[in-house]
Design an enzyme around this catalytic site. Structure first.
Site, PDB file in Angstrom:
ATOM      1  N   LYS A 284      -7.889  79.760 -10.047  1.00 38.09           N
ATOM      2  CA  LYS A 284      -8.422  80.908  -9.327  1.00 38.09           C
ATOM      3  C   LYS A 284      -8.674  82.065 -10.288  1.00 38.09           C
ATOM      4  CE  LYS A 284      -5.985  79.712  -5.230  1.00 38.09           C
ATOM      5  NZ  LYS A 284      -5.034  80.030  -4.211  1.00 38.09           N
ATOM      6  N   ARG A 285      -8.108  81.936 -11.468  1.00 38.65           N
ATOM      7  CA  ARG A 285      -8.321  83.026 -12.409  1.00 38.65           C
ATOM      8  C   ARG A 285      -9.725  82.995 -13.016  1.00 38.65           C
ATOM      9  NH1 ARG A 285      -3.592  81.443 -14.885  1.00 38.65           N
ATOM     10  NH2 ARG A 285      -2.492  81.281 -12.927  1.00 38.65           N
TER      11      ARG A 285
END
Ligand code: GLU
Length: 515
Positions: A284-285
């Site tokens: 998700k980064r």
């Protein structure tokens, strides 16, 4: 026995998941209404993994004439992200897979946000307390922390020691009368039965032998996921739960809750993980796993759905170019493999090019693209009003070359939308014959009007311009490119003339070259 590594809170644990023969039961018992749900927590924006789970639920619902529900699991109040709930539903709509029932759509089984269904969870917890299937736990956070640290020191997996299971009714009422804070825990029974997962086959996980009794109602009165998802799946008439494989390990716990409540559980199908092409976790980064990023950067929803279903699960074969209708037709839950699906995001431009060409081909979809591009252009070149016919012609000309519509907003293509302003002196310095060249090309344009093709234009330009006395062919081209676009480099002159069309080209040449 197949040992599976599972992350429970912050500890890695090996559990025994027994999986026996796969899928010997039909995925849809006859006469049963299909109702499936996508149940994200609005703790962040919709990402590729979430979209894939939602999509498989949508495909399954549509394939079987059923309903697709969006339920927001927003009971962990500390992790809510402002705007995430709205954003998730927006993105499902953008992707063309809108829910039939949802917070926005409403529906007969609402509300569709768990935070608005607290009474239901409380009533259910009370029922479990009454039957002895649940109990109040008064252990303090300090005691629980101590238990955890002790376990870690002994290299054991932390688990609640179920101490409050053994409180007498008298002890409980004393603590209640003193106002001691408590949570409600579910009493996990030993000997959980195997269940048949529609993807992973027979699965057995004796959860009570490895976990402490789970909290089902927290100190703040909110339910935990385990209780809330069982209560909602039951009350919303969910027939099938299609969710990420990370929840496979929790299913035995959920089935024990169903059993304690004497409710019929839904059928379960756990979907293997979606990973990067190299097998690493989609992080998700990395900004580019969020769907908003794709929507904003000119990606077509069909292309994204095609790509994420093209990596091995739920279809008889991998195939490029499937539209949503085709995906619904071809979807077969029974073809879901238990291997992780590897997503190759580098292929997205190619998928997008294919789907964009298809959309440009269809008159209705093309009309939508024209409206979209008009809006994007107005946004980029403030106040610009363009003729729709011009935009449509450009799309048709670029069909098959263009990977994203947003490419048409790049400086390289600005000449398509705005007339350049060029110094006449500069142009005249390129050739003494500037006005003659202009007049010649204007004549060519008028004469080729009826056969306005790239080939014809190239031939005509070459045969006329090669006869110039004082200007080399390449310099004439430079002059024309500059007059039409203000740019020194870029597409061929014939291509520019084609894109601008005869009328606009004539205006630009006359303005620039005073011909
Ligand atoms: N709220 C859970 C999640 O965000 C849902 C899991 C389920 O589908 O049961 O993954």
């Amino acid at each position: 026995m197949r040992p599976v590594l599972v992350r429970v809170k912050d500890v890695l644990r090996v559990v025994e998941l027994v999986t026996l023969p796969k899928r010997c039961c039909s995925s849809v018992p006859s006469g049963k209404e299909v109702r499936v749900r996508f149940a994200p927590s609005p703790t962040g924006f919709l990402h590729l993994g979430g979209l894939r789970t939602a999509l498989y639920n949508y495909l399954f619902a549509k394939k079987h004439g059923g309903s697709f529900i969006l339920r927001l699991e927003d009971t962990d109040r500390s992790r809510l992200v402002a705007g995430a709930a709205e954003g998730i539903e927006n993105m499902l709509e953008w992707a063309g897979i809108p829910p039939d029932e949802s917070p926005r759509q409403g529906g007969p089984y609402g509300p569709y946000e768990q935070s608005k269904r607290l009474d239901l969870y409380q009533v259910t917890a009370d029922k479990l307390l009454e039957s002895g299937a649940a109990y109040r736990c008064f252990c303090t956070p300090q005691r629980l922390e101590l238990l955890k640290r002790e376990a870690l020191r002994n290299r054991q997996t932390p688990r609640y020691d179920n101490r409050c299971r053994h409180l007498t009714a008298k002890q409980v009422s004393e603590k209640l009368s003193k106002g001691s804070p408590y949570v409600i825990r579910f009493h996990l029974q030993e000997g959980a039965q195997p269940f048949q997962d529609l993807v992973y086959g027979w699965t057995h996980h004796d959860v009570a032998s490895v976990e402490g009794d789970p909290v089902i109602i927290k100190g703040d009165g909110f339910p935990t996921y385990h209780l809330a998802n069982v209560v909602d799946d039951h009350h919303m008439g969910v027939s099938h739960v299609l969710r990420g494989a990370e929840w496979l390990i929790s299913t035995s716990k959920h089935l024990l809750i169903y059993q304690a409540l004497d409710w019929q559980p839904p059928l379960y199908a756990h979907l293997p993980l979606l990973l990067n092409k190299d097998g690493t976790k989609l992080s998700k980064r990395q900004g580019d796993i969020f769907i908003e990023h794709y929507a904003q950067s000119g990606c077509l929803a069909d292309a994204l759905l095609d790509l994420i279903t093209n990596c091995g699960s739920g279809f008889p074969e991998n195939q490029m170019g499937r539209t949503l209708d085709t995906l619904v037709n071809q979807y077969d839950l029974g073809k879901t493999s238990t291997h992780s699906a590897l997503l190759d995001l580098e292929k997205l431009p190619e998928f997008n090019r294919l789907h964009l060409a298809r959309s440009i081909d269809g008159p209705e979809t093309r009309a939508k693209l024209v409206v979209q591009l008009q809006a994007m252009l107005q946004d980029t070149y403030k106040g610009l009003e363009l003729d729709e016919g011009h935009i449509e012609r450009i799309l048709l000309l670029r069909k098959g070359h263009l990977c994203r519509m947003t490419d048409l907003l790049s400086p390289e293509y600005s000449y398509l939308w705005i007339r350049p302003s060029i110094s006449k002196q500069e142009l005249q310095s390129l050739s003494r014959e500037a006005a003659e060249i202009g007049a010649l090309v204007v004549r060519v344009l008028k004469e080729t009007c009826n056969d306005f093709t790239l080939e014809n234009l190239n031939n005509e330009l070459r045969s006329h311009l090669q006869q110039l006395k004082a200007t080399k062919y390449s310099s004439a081209m430079k002059l024309l490119r500059k007059s039409l676009s203000g740019q020194e480099h870029g597409p061929s002159v014939a291509e520019m003339l084609m894109s601008l069309g005869p009328q606009e080209s004539i205006i630009r040449l006359q303005n620039a070259l005073s011909c």
